[in-house]
Enzyme design. Structure first.
Site, PDB file in Angstrom:
ATOM      1  N   GLY A 106       0.810  -1.221   0.000  1.00 14.38           N
ATOM      2  CA  GLY A 106       0.000   0.000   0.000  1.00 14.38           C
ATOM      3  C   GLY A 106       0.842   1.269   0.000  1.00 14.38           C
ATOM      4  O   GLY A 106       0.391   2.320  -0.465  1.00 14.38           O
ATOM      5  N   GLU A 109       1.503   1.770  -3.507  1.00 10.27           N
ATOM      6  CA  GLU A 109       0.244   2.182  -4.136  1.00 10.27           C
ATOM      7  C   GLU A 109      -0.106   3.632  -3.814  1.00 10.27           C
ATOM      8  O   GLU A 109      -0.665   4.346  -4.653  1.00 10.27           O
ATOM      9  CB  GLU A 109      -0.880   1.237  -3.692  1.00 10.27           C
ATOM     10  CG  GLU A 109      -0.705  -0.150  -4.295  1.00 10.27           C
ATOM     11  CD  GLU A 109      -1.589  -1.204  -3.635  1.00 10.27           C
ATOM     12  OE1 GLU A 109      -1.600  -1.277  -2.388  1.00 10.27           O
ATOM     13  OE2 GLU A 109      -2.262  -1.939  -4.364  1.00 10.27           O
ATOM     14  N   GLU A 129       2.808  -8.246  -1.890  1.00 14.63           N
ATOM     15  CA  GLU A 129       1.622  -8.952  -1.380  1.00 14.63           C
ATOM     16  C   GLU A 129       1.621 -10.424  -1.759  1.00 14.63           C
ATOM     17  O   GLU A 129       1.117 -11.269  -1.022  1.00 14.63           O
ATOM     18  CB  GLU A 129       0.336  -8.288  -1.905  1.00 14.63           C
ATOM     19  CG  GLU A 129       0.076  -6.887  -1.381  1.00 14.63           C
ATOM     20  CD  GLU A 129       0.732  -5.792  -2.223  1.00 14.63           C
ATOM     21  OE1 GLU A 129       1.609  -6.102  -3.075  1.00 14.63           O
ATOM     22  OE2 GLU A 129       0.360  -4.623  -2.026  1.00 14.63           O
TER      23      GLU A 129
HETATM   24  N1  COA Z   1       1.903  -4.583   8.634  1.00 10.76           N
HETATM   25  C1  COA Z   1       2.019  -4.848   9.940  1.00 10.76           C
HETATM   26  N2  COA Z   1       3.185  -4.913  10.577  1.00 10.76           N
HETATM   27  C2  COA Z   1       4.298  -4.716   9.859  1.00 10.76           C
HETATM   28  C3  COA Z   1       4.260  -4.449   8.491  1.00 10.76           C
HETATM   29  C4  COA Z   1       2.989  -4.382   7.870  1.00 10.76           C
HETATM   30  N3  COA Z   1       2.840  -4.121   6.577  1.00 10.76           N
HETATM   31  N4  COA Z   1       5.525  -4.304   8.045  1.00 10.76           N
HETATM   32  C5  COA Z   1       6.313  -4.479   9.113  1.00 10.76           C
HETATM   33  N5  COA Z   1       5.590  -4.734  10.205  1.00 10.76           N
HETATM   34  C6  COA Z   1       6.059  -4.976  11.581  1.00 10.76           C
HETATM   35  C7  COA Z   1       6.871  -6.255  11.687  1.00 10.76           C
HETATM   36  O1  COA Z   1       6.022  -7.355  11.859  1.00 10.76           O
HETATM   37  C8  COA Z   1       7.709  -5.943  12.886  1.00 10.76           C
HETATM   38  O2  COA Z   1       6.926  -6.121  14.052  1.00 10.76           O
HETATM   39  P1  COA Z   1       7.613  -6.523  15.453  1.00 10.76           P
HETATM   40  O3  COA Z   1       8.555  -5.397  15.781  1.00 10.76           O
HETATM   41  O4  COA Z   1       6.455  -6.637  16.381  1.00 10.76           O
HETATM   42  O5  COA Z   1       8.328  -7.818  15.191  1.00 10.76           O
HETATM   43  C9  COA Z   1       7.994  -4.460  12.776  1.00 10.76           C
HETATM   44  O6  COA Z   1       6.963  -3.943  11.933  1.00 10.76           O
HETATM   45  C10 COA Z   1       9.319  -4.147  12.117  1.00 10.76           C
HETATM   46  O7  COA Z   1       9.408  -4.923  10.915  1.00 10.76           O
HETATM   47  P2  COA Z   1      10.774  -5.611  10.478  1.00 10.76           P
HETATM   48  O8  COA Z   1      10.477  -6.472   9.296  1.00 10.76           O
HETATM   49  O9  COA Z   1      11.431  -6.267  11.633  1.00 10.76           O
HETATM   50  O10 COA Z   1      11.591  -4.305  10.084  1.00 10.76           O
HETATM   51  P3  COA Z   1      12.709  -4.133   9.003  1.00 10.76           P
HETATM   52  O11 COA Z   1      13.227  -2.786   9.231  1.00 10.76           O
HETATM   53  O12 COA Z   1      13.656  -5.279   9.003  1.00 10.76           O
HETATM   54  O13 COA Z   1      11.927  -4.203   7.589  1.00 10.76           O
HETATM   55  C11 COA Z   1      10.184  -3.687   6.042  1.00 10.76           C
HETATM   56  C12 COA Z   1      10.991  -3.220   7.262  1.00 10.76           C
HETATM   57  C13 COA Z   1       9.104  -2.656   5.783  1.00 10.76           C
HETATM   58  C14 COA Z   1      11.120  -3.771   4.823  1.00 10.76           C
HETATM   59  C15 COA Z   1       9.600  -5.082   6.313  1.00 10.76           C
HETATM   60  O14 COA Z   1       8.959  -5.049   7.563  1.00 10.76           O
HETATM   61  C16 COA Z   1       8.568  -5.551   5.324  1.00 10.76           C
HETATM   62  O15 COA Z   1       8.940  -6.050   4.276  1.00 10.76           O
HETATM   63  N6  COA Z   1       7.275  -5.419   5.680  1.00 10.76           N
HETATM   64  C17 COA Z   1       6.187  -6.016   4.954  1.00 10.76           C
HETATM   65  C18 COA Z   1       5.878  -5.303   3.664  1.00 10.76           C
HETATM   66  C19 COA Z   1       4.686  -5.924   2.995  1.00 10.76           C
HETATM   67  O16 COA Z   1       4.609  -7.119   2.745  1.00 10.76           O
HETATM   68  N7  COA Z   1       3.712  -5.075   2.661  1.00 10.76           N
HETATM   69  C20 COA Z   1       2.522  -5.488   1.981  1.00 10.76           C
HETATM   70  C21 COA Z   1       1.423  -5.624   2.933  1.00 10.76           C
HETATM   71  S1  COA Z   1      -0.034  -6.253   2.125  1.00 10.76           S
END
Ligand code: COA
Length: 255
Positions: A106, A109, A129
């Protein structure tokens, strides 16, 4: 009052929306609701231009995955985010995304719903996703395909591969890559905000409308908008200023 974003109207006519939802700027339903409200406020009283930004390391990590829960919740979530992003896309002003870090799901997006994307060197874009077993639900399949073409959009949505700033620029997802994207976005927005806002709005409207219609209909719409632009005060100022002082000297009023 919004709690998960700030909306700052600056003296130069630029409105800045900054997402501020914890560490990763997850687009929770509460934040998306605030985005929708911010778009309504901007639409009701349009500034000169808009900049949307997030955090330094993370622009926005996408929908809040912890709120997902099967098909029952999916419908309201996708409707909510579409409503907010469509409202941003429909703003009658130039909207710039300033992206310095991750713009995923998002977050990507949201950047796609803006008119122009300025990226920092550490920006990362992606629609991951598919790695959750689902697909983009905030307009990504449509806006990404229109921007980078269907084959690249399919490859990105189907593999979830993320692209760094330079590649994003090469495929047309980022419009500029600069060291300080916020400074650049604000500079560009300020220039736009001092321009003929009604004509800008017409140009945006006709370009967007043309993307979802035939060439013939788009060309017709352009003719009507061209005529409408001549009905604005700024067209009189612009034409008179050109004839008197040469190009680029007009002081527009925005009317
Ligand atoms: N929704 C909910 N929680 C999320 C999130 C999301 N989209 N993205 C990250 N978080 C949470 C993680 O679960 C983690 O939670 P915790 O601290 O309780 O363990 C916290 O945020 C930090 O995330 P983390 O992955 O450890 O941080 P990072 O700095 O290593 O990486 C990102 C950051 C954004 C690159 C990685 O979290 C990521 O790829 N997120 C998902 C992106 C995604 O799939 N988005 C599409 C959603 S439909």
């Amino acid at each position: 009052m919004p709690e998960l974003l700030t909306l700052d109207r600056r003296d130069d006519g630029v409105a800045v929306v900054t997402l501020a939802n914890g560490k990763v700027n997850a687009l929770s339903q509460a934040l998306v609701t605030e985005l929708r409200e911010a778009a309504a406020e901007l639409s009701g009283n349009p500034p000169g231009a808009v900049v949307i930004t997030g955090g330094d390391r993370i622009f926005a990590a996408g929908a809040d995955i912890s709120e997902f829960g099967g098909t029952e919740k999916a419908g309201p979530i996708t409707a909510l985010i579409h409503g907010a992003l469509d409202a941003i896309a429909a703003l009658p002003r130039f909207v710039i995304a300033s992206v310095s870090g991750y713009a995923l799901g998002g977050g990507c997006e949201l950047a796609l719903a803006c008119d122009y994307r300025v990226a920092g060197p550490k920006a990362v874009f992606g629609q991951p996703e598919i790695l959750l077993g689902v697909i983009p639900g905030g307009g990504g399949t449509q806006r990404l395909a229109r921007l980078v073409g269907p084959s690249t959009a399919k490859a990105l949505c189907i593999t979830g591969r993320q692209v760094q700033a330079e590649e994003a620029f090469r495929i047309g997802l980022a419009d500029e890559v600069v060291d300080d994207p916020m400074a650049r976005a604000l500079e560009l927005a300020a220039v736009v905000a001092s321009g003929p806002l009604q004509a800008q709005a017409l140009a945006k409207q006709v370009i967007d409308a043309g993307l979802s219609t035939s060439l013939e209909e788009g060309l017709q719409a352009e003719q009507a908008a061209f005529v409408a632009a001549f009905g604005t005060e700024d067209s009189q100022i612009g034409v008179a200023s050109f004839l008197e002082h040469g190009p680029g000297k007009a002081a527009f009023t925005g009317r």
